[in-house]
Design a protein around this motif. Structure first.
Motif, PDB file in Angstrom:
ATOM      1  N   GLU A 120     -60.744 -58.348  11.059  1.00  0.00           N
ATOM      2  CA  GLU A 120     -61.927 -57.482  11.064  1.00  0.00           C
ATOM      3  C   GLU A 120     -61.541 -56.096  11.589  1.00  0.00           C
ATOM      4  O   GLU A 120     -61.486 -55.863  12.797  1.00  0.00           O
ATOM      5  N   PHE A 121     -61.244 -55.195  10.658  1.00  0.00           N
ATOM      6  CA  PHE A 121     -60.876 -53.814  10.986  1.00  0.00           C
ATOM      7  C   PHE A 121     -61.095 -52.974   9.744  1.00  0.00           C
ATOM      8  O   PHE A 121     -61.440 -53.492   8.686  1.00  0.00           O
ATOM      9  N   ASP A 122     -60.875 -51.654   9.862  1.00  0.00           N
ATOM     10  CA  ASP A 122     -61.229 -50.759   8.760  1.00  0.00           C
ATOM     11  C   ASP A 122     -60.040 -50.193   7.983  1.00  0.00           C
ATOM     12  O   ASP A 122     -60.139 -49.975   6.779  1.00  0.00           O
ATOM     13  N   TYR A 123     -58.937 -49.922   8.652  1.00  0.00           N
ATOM     14  CA  TYR A 123     -57.788 -49.342   7.957  1.00  0.00           C
ATOM     15  C   TYR A 123     -56.546 -49.538   8.821  1.00  0.00           C
ATOM     16  O   TYR A 123     -56.617 -50.134   9.912  1.00  0.00           O
ATOM     17  N   TYR A 124     -55.400 -49.056   8.325  1.00  0.00           N
ATOM     18  CA  TYR A 124     -54.146 -49.162   9.063  1.00  0.00           C
ATOM     19  C   TYR A 124     -53.605 -47.774   9.430  1.00  0.00           C
ATOM     20  O   TYR A 124     -53.826 -46.794   8.701  1.00  0.00           O
ATOM     21  N   VAL A 125     -52.844 -47.734  10.518  1.00  0.00           N
ATOM     22  CA  VAL A 125     -51.983 -46.599  10.823  1.00  0.00           C
ATOM     23  C   VAL A 125     -50.539 -47.085  10.763  1.00  0.00           C
ATOM     24  O   VAL A 125     -50.173 -48.040  11.463  1.00  0.00           O
ATOM     25  N   LEU A 126     -49.745 -46.462   9.906  1.00  0.00           N
ATOM     26  CA  LEU A 126     -48.306 -46.716   9.867  1.00  0.00           C
ATOM     27  C   LEU A 126     -47.653 -45.702  10.795  1.00  0.00           C
ATOM     28  O   LEU A 126     -47.710 -44.497  10.549  1.00  0.00           O
ATOM     29  N   SER A 127     -47.057 -46.197  11.861  1.00  0.00           N
ATOM     30  CA  SER A 127     -46.457 -45.314  12.862  1.00  0.00           C
ATOM     31  C   SER A 127     -44.944 -45.299  12.696  1.00  0.00           C
ATOM     32  O   SER A 127     -44.281 -46.349  12.792  1.00  0.00           O
ATOM     33  N   LEU A 128     -44.398 -44.110  12.449  1.00  0.00           N
ATOM     34  CA  LEU A 128     -42.961 -43.923  12.288  1.00  0.00           C
ATOM     35  C   LEU A 128     -42.417 -43.204  13.517  1.00  0.00           C
ATOM     36  O   LEU A 128     -42.763 -42.059  13.785  1.00  0.00           O
ATOM     37  N   SER A 129     -41.585 -43.889  14.258  1.00  0.00           N
ATOM     38  CA  SER A 129     -41.037 -43.337  15.496  1.00  0.00           C
ATOM     39  C   SER A 129     -39.749 -42.569  15.198  1.00  0.00           C
ATOM     40  O   SER A 129     -38.939 -42.990  14.361  1.00  0.00           O
ATOM     41  N   TRP A 130     -39.563 -41.431  15.898  1.00  0.00           N
ATOM     42  CA  TRP A 130     -38.290 -40.714  15.782  1.00  0.00           C
ATOM     43  C   TRP A 130     -37.333 -41.363  16.779  1.00  0.00           C
ATOM     44  O   TRP A 130     -37.415 -41.151  17.987  1.00  0.00           O
ATOM     45  N   SER A 131     -36.403 -42.172  16.274  1.00  0.00           N
ATOM     46  CA  SER A 131     -35.552 -43.007  17.110  1.00  0.00           C
ATOM     47  C   SER A 131     -34.742 -42.225  18.151  1.00  0.00           C
ATOM     48  O   SER A 131     -34.645 -42.659  19.302  1.00  0.00           O
ATOM     49  N   PRO A 132     -34.140 -41.072  17.804  1.00  0.00           N
ATOM     50  CA  PRO A 132     -33.365 -40.353  18.818  1.00  0.00           C
ATOM     51  C   PRO A 132     -34.186 -39.964  20.050  1.00  0.00           C
ATOM     52  O   PRO A 132     -33.681 -40.020  21.179  1.00  0.00           O
ATOM     53  N   SER A 133     -35.452 -39.595  19.859  1.00  0.00           N
ATOM     54  CA  SER A 133     -36.299 -39.242  21.002  1.00  0.00           C
ATOM     55  C   SER A 133     -36.561 -40.462  21.876  1.00  0.00           C
ATOM     56  O   SER A 133     -36.499 -40.402  23.108  1.00  0.00           O
ATOM     57  N   TRP A 134     -36.884 -41.591  21.221  1.00  0.00           N
ATOM     58  CA  TRP A 134     -37.157 -42.810  21.980  1.00  0.00           C
ATOM     59  C   TRP A 134     -35.928 -43.267  22.756  1.00  0.00           C
ATOM     60  O   TRP A 134     -36.024 -43.681  23.915  1.00  0.00           O
ATOM     61  N   CYS A 135     -34.769 -43.161  22.123  1.00  0.00           N
ATOM     62  CA  CYS A 135     -33.540 -43.559  22.807  1.00  0.00           C
ATOM     63  C   CYS A 135     -33.266 -42.675  24.015  1.00  0.00           C
ATOM     64  O   CYS A 135     -32.853 -43.168  25.078  1.00  0.00           O
ATOM     65  N   ASP A 136     -33.512 -41.375  23.875  1.00  0.00           N
ATOM     66  CA  ASP A 136     -33.293 -40.457  25.001  1.00  0.00           C
ATOM     67  C   ASP A 136     -34.219 -40.783  26.165  1.00  0.00           C
ATOM     68  O   ASP A 136     -33.819 -40.717  27.335  1.00  0.00           O
ATOM     69  N   LEU A 137     -35.471 -41.145  25.857  1.00  0.00           N
ATOM     70  CA  LEU A 137     -36.471 -41.349  26.904  1.00  0.00           C
ATOM     71  C   LEU A 137     -36.460 -42.765  27.480  1.00  0.00           C
ATOM     72  O   LEU A 137     -36.724 -42.942  28.673  1.00  0.00           O
ATOM     73  N   GLU A 138     -36.184 -43.761  26.640  1.00  0.00           N
ATOM     74  CA  GLU A 138     -36.306 -45.143  27.104  1.00  0.00           C
ATOM     75  C   GLU A 138     -35.179 -46.060  26.635  1.00  0.00           C
ATOM     76  O   GLU A 138     -34.664 -46.870  27.407  1.00  0.00           O
ATOM     77  N   GLY A 139     -34.830 -45.967  25.367  1.00  0.00           N
ATOM     78  CA  GLY A 139     -33.985 -46.972  24.733  1.00  0.00           C
ATOM     79  C   GLY A 139     -32.636 -47.198  25.376  1.00  0.00           C
ATOM     80  O   GLY A 139     -32.222 -48.340  25.583  1.00  0.00           O
ATOM     81  N   ARG A 140     -31.914 -46.115  25.692  1.00  0.00           N
ATOM     82  CA  ARG A 140     -30.584 -46.289  26.281  1.00  0.00           C
ATOM     83  C   ARG A 140     -30.672 -46.911  27.666  1.00  0.00           C
ATOM     84  O   ARG A 140     -29.824 -47.724  28.044  1.00  0.00           O
TER      85      ARG A 140
END
Length: 210
Positions: free
Chosen positions: A25-45
């Motif tokens: 029960e929902f209305d639509y979707y959001v497809l979220s595309l993450s910029w991997s290098p930014s995420w790695c710099d902030l959290e991933g590594r």
């Protein structure tokens, strides 16, 4: 003995603030595309994520396909669908960066789709395949600083069916975070509801894949 007023307050505190979200029960979707290098710099590594291993050179990866209401969104829905196997989540690492993220996205968002885990992950792949990534961005050879409008324009140019109201660019710590694209349940482009439009203003860093 407690007063009637006290009992009334306790009853209100014990009652849920919102009705439970129901799978499907929902209305639509959001497809979220993450910029991997930014995420790695902030959290991933710091988390020793496989997504950030040297040489993978990941640009945009799928953060998730999120069911949305016209205002707000469901999360952590109850469902009778079985959870995915470790192999099924691991097999999503090619577009999502890691099997761990695939599992988390199923648990928080996929269960709300009303689909089985297999069908949900198939839909994630189908939604991703319909978006044409701007190669000039996805294959950066060096760090650049760009206005958010340039990112948006690059996606609109490669995807003529999208509109400005159907895409939003987010940033975090002065760096590109995600590009979010709104689609119908049939994965056709549509405008995002007002609460899903959170464009960054000005310019931000776009670190190159490594």
């Amino acid at each position: 003995m407690r007063s009637l007023a006290t009992l009334a307050v306790l009853a209100l505190m014990a009652a849920p603030l919102h009705a439970a979200d129901k799978a499907g029960e929902f209305d639509y979707y959001v497809l979220s595309l993450s910029w991997s290098p930014s995420w790695c710099d902030l959290e991933g590594r710091a988390e020793n994520s496989d997504q950030c291993d040297a040489g993978r050179k990941l640009g945009f990866t799928v953060h998730g396909l999120w069911p949305q209401y016209e205002k707000g969104w469901p999360a952590d829905c109850r469902t009778n669908a079985r959870d995915p196997s470790r192999r099924e989540t691991r097999d999503m690492a090619d577009i999502m960066g890691s099997g761990g993220l695939a599992w988390y996205q199923w648990k928080k968002h996929g269960r709300c789709s009303g689909l089985t885990s297999r069908d949900y992950f198939a839909l994630v792949r189908k939604a991703t395949a319909r978006v044409h990534l701007p190669e000039v961005l996805n294959r950066l050879s060096r760090d650049v600083t760009l206005p958010s409008k340039v990112i948006e324009e690059a996606f609109l140019e490669k995807n003529p069916g999208m509109t400005r109201d159907g895409i939003t660019v987010t940033c975090r710590a002065k760096a590109l975070q995600e590009v979010r694209i709104c689609v119908t349940k049939d994965l056709e482009p549509r405008s995002c509801a007002p609460d899903a439009r959170r464009d960054c203003q000005g310019s931000f860093l776009m670190p190159a894949p490594e």
